[in-house]
Design a protein around this motif. Structure first.
Motif, PDB file in Angstrom:
ATOM      1  N   GLN A  88       0.849  -1.191   0.000  1.00  0.00           N
ATOM      2  CA  GLN A  88       0.000   0.000   0.000  1.00  0.00           C
ATOM      3  C   GLN A  88       0.882   1.238   0.000  1.00  0.00           C
ATOM      4  N   CYS A  89       0.582   2.177  -0.883  1.00  0.00           N
ATOM      5  CA  CYS A  89       1.341   3.422  -0.967  1.00  0.00           C
ATOM      6  C   CYS A  89       1.065   4.279   0.268  1.00  0.00           C
ATOM      7  N   PRO A  90       2.121   4.808   0.926  1.00  0.00           N
ATOM      8  CA  PRO A  90       1.912   5.664   2.099  1.00  0.00           C
ATOM      9  C   PRO A  90       1.197   6.976   1.773  1.00  0.00           C
ATOM     10  N   VAL A  91       1.260   7.410   0.522  1.00  0.00           N
ATOM     11  CA  VAL A  91       0.604   8.660   0.120  1.00  0.00           C
ATOM     12  C   VAL A  91      -0.872   8.431  -0.130  1.00  0.00           C
ATOM     13  N   GLU A  92      -1.217   7.339  -0.745  1.00  0.00           N
ATOM     14  CA  GLU A  92      -2.587   7.035  -1.165  1.00  0.00           C
ATOM     15  C   GLU A  92      -3.292   6.191  -0.109  1.00  0.00           C
ATOM     16  N   THR A  93      -3.271   6.613   1.155  1.00  0.00           N
ATOM     17  CA  THR A  93      -3.805   5.780   2.236  1.00  0.00           C
ATOM     18  C   THR A  93      -5.326   5.691   2.253  1.00  0.00           C
ATOM     19  N   ASN A  94      -6.029   6.621   1.628  1.00  0.00           N
ATOM     20  CA  ASN A  94      -7.490   6.546   1.612  1.00  0.00           C
ATOM     21  C   ASN A  94      -7.998   5.523   0.610  1.00  0.00           C
ATOM     22  N   GLU A  95      -7.171   5.217  -0.366  1.00  0.00           N
ATOM     23  CA  GLU A  95      -7.538   4.230  -1.370  1.00  0.00           C
ATOM     24  C   GLU A  95      -6.459   3.157  -1.393  1.00  0.00           C
ATOM     25  N   ILE A  96      -6.820   1.999  -1.841  1.00  0.00           N
ATOM     26  CA  ILE A  96      -5.840   0.931  -1.949  1.00  0.00           C
ATOM     27  C   ILE A  96      -5.167   1.042  -3.313  1.00  0.00           C
ATOM     28  N   VAL A 101       6.585  -3.183  -9.187  1.00  0.00           N
ATOM     29  CA  VAL A 101       8.044  -3.300  -9.253  1.00  0.00           C
ATOM     30  C   VAL A 101       8.523  -2.623 -10.536  1.00  0.00           C
ATOM     31  N   GLU A 102       9.441  -1.656 -10.381  1.00  0.00           N
ATOM     32  CA  GLU A 102      10.074  -0.984 -11.521  1.00  0.00           C
ATOM     33  C   GLU A 102      11.529  -0.732 -11.181  1.00  0.00           C
ATOM     34  N   ASN A 103      12.434  -1.242 -12.002  1.00  0.00           N
ATOM     35  CA  ASN A 103      13.866  -1.006 -11.821  1.00  0.00           C
ATOM     36  C   ASN A 103      14.332  -1.324 -10.398  1.00  0.00           C
ATOM     37  N   SER A 104      13.952  -2.478  -9.893  1.00  0.00           N
ATOM     38  CA  SER A 104      14.356  -2.963  -8.565  1.00  0.00           C
ATOM     39  C   SER A 104      13.897  -2.074  -7.416  1.00  0.00           C
ATOM     40  N   ARG A 105      12.819  -1.339  -7.623  1.00  0.00           N
ATOM     41  CA  ARG A 105      12.205  -0.524  -6.564  1.00  0.00           C
ATOM     42  C   ARG A 105      10.706  -0.767  -6.617  1.00  0.00           C
ATOM     43  N   LEU A 106      10.012  -0.362  -5.554  1.00  0.00           N
ATOM     44  CA  LEU A 106       8.555  -0.377  -5.567  1.00  0.00           C
ATOM     45  C   LEU A 106       8.093   1.038  -5.870  1.00  0.00           C
ATOM     46  N   VAL A 107       7.155   1.153  -6.834  1.00  0.00           N
ATOM     47  CA  VAL A 107       6.720   2.460  -7.321  1.00  0.00           C
ATOM     48  C   VAL A 107       5.197   2.526  -7.309  1.00  0.00           C
ATOM     49  N   CYS A 108       4.667   3.661  -6.864  1.00  0.00           N
ATOM     50  CA  CYS A 108       3.223   3.881  -6.866  1.00  0.00           C
ATOM     51  C   CYS A 108       2.786   4.282  -8.269  1.00  0.00           C
ATOM     52  N   PRO A 109       1.826   3.568  -8.851  1.00  0.00           N
ATOM     53  CA  PRO A 109       1.368   3.919 -10.195  1.00  0.00           C
ATOM     54  C   PRO A 109       0.596   5.238 -10.237  1.00  0.00           C
ATOM     55  N   ARG A 110       0.111   5.710  -9.096  1.00  0.00           N
ATOM     56  CA  ARG A 110      -0.671   6.949  -9.071  1.00  0.00           C
ATOM     57  C   ARG A 110       0.201   8.176  -8.791  1.00  0.00           C
ATOM     58  N   GLU A 126      12.103   8.890  -4.511  1.00  0.00           N
ATOM     59  CA  GLU A 126      11.575   9.864  -5.459  1.00  0.00           C
ATOM     60  C   GLU A 126      10.100  10.070  -5.171  1.00  0.00           C
ATOM     61  N   GLY A 127       9.562  11.189  -5.652  1.00  0.00           N
ATOM     62  CA  GLY A 127       8.134  11.449  -5.518  1.00  0.00           C
ATOM     63  C   GLY A 127       7.796  12.217  -4.263  1.00  0.00           C
ATOM     64  N   ILE A 128       6.499  12.247  -3.938  1.00  0.00           N
ATOM     65  CA  ILE A 128       6.011  13.081  -2.843  1.00  0.00           C
ATOM     66  C   ILE A 128       5.934  12.355  -1.498  1.00  0.00           C
ATOM     67  N   ALA A 129       6.164  11.052  -1.477  1.00  0.00           N
ATOM     68  CA  ALA A 129       6.083  10.289  -0.223  1.00  0.00           C
ATOM     69  C   ALA A 129       7.128  10.789   0.764  1.00  0.00           C
ATOM     70  N   GLN A 130       6.728  10.884   2.031  1.00  0.00           N
ATOM     71  CA  GLN A 130       7.624  11.320   3.112  1.00  0.00           C
ATOM     72  C   GLN A 130       7.944  10.193   4.085  1.00  0.00           C
ATOM     73  N   SER A 131       7.089   9.193   4.165  1.00  0.00           N
ATOM     74  CA  SER A 131       7.316   8.111   5.123  1.00  0.00           C
ATOM     75  C   SER A 131       7.706   6.831   4.388  1.00  0.00           C
TER      76      SER A 131
END
Length: 150
Positions: A88-96, A101-110, A126-131
């Motif tokens: 679950q993306c830490p940024v998109e916590t209200n929605e699942i 997997v992209e380039n050996s990392r986990l990436v949020c599609p949204r 990278e991106g807006i995630a802080q946690s």
């Protein structure tokens, strides 16, 4: 002068205290219990260092994989070390929103936040995630049998 010194002391105290605190994952803990067999075709990527497997469906009715699933990762630094993270993306916590997997990392599609997982930190790179991603325990129950739990 004494006021100035006290103010400077308090400022430095706050700065050093804040730097030592770890950032907690923002995704709430979910019940996790998953048996993983490395010889199973679905999990073979974990036979190699840096392998990542996304698990989005439990194998049995007793297994639990949280809301969005889990990712299991084989360390690139330590031979028999595995990590598990909530998908679950830490940024998109209200929605699942399930991380991909992209380039050996986990990436949020949204939100496109990307997280380091090969060294086991789950920290945003990278991106807006802080946690960081929520991490779960991986135990070895034999040469080819792992259990992910919390």
């Amino acid at each position: 002068m004494a006021r100035y010194l006290i103010s400077v002391f308090l400022l430095f105290s706050l700065l050093f205290q804040a730097c030592g605190e770890a950032v907690e994952p923002s995704v709430p803990a979910s019940p996790i219990y998953y048996n993983l067999f490395l010889q199973d075709a679905r999990h073979r990527a974990l036979l190699s260092p840096g392998g990542i497997v996304r698990i989005t469906e439990p194998s049995t009715a007793q297994e639990r994989i949280g809301r969005a699933g889990i990712a299991v990762v084989r360390s690139i630094e330590q031979e028999n070390t595995f990590y598990a993270f909530d998908l679950q993306c830490p940024v998109e916590t209200n929605e699942i929103v399930s991380l991909m997997v992209e380039n050996s990392r986990l990436v949020c599609p949204r939100c496109r936040s990307a997280f380091e997982v090969l060294q086991g930190t789950g920290r945003p790179e990278e991106g807006i995630a802080q946690s960081p991603l929520r991490r779960y325990t991986v135990r070895s129950l034999g040469r080819d049998h792992l259990v992910v739990s919390n």
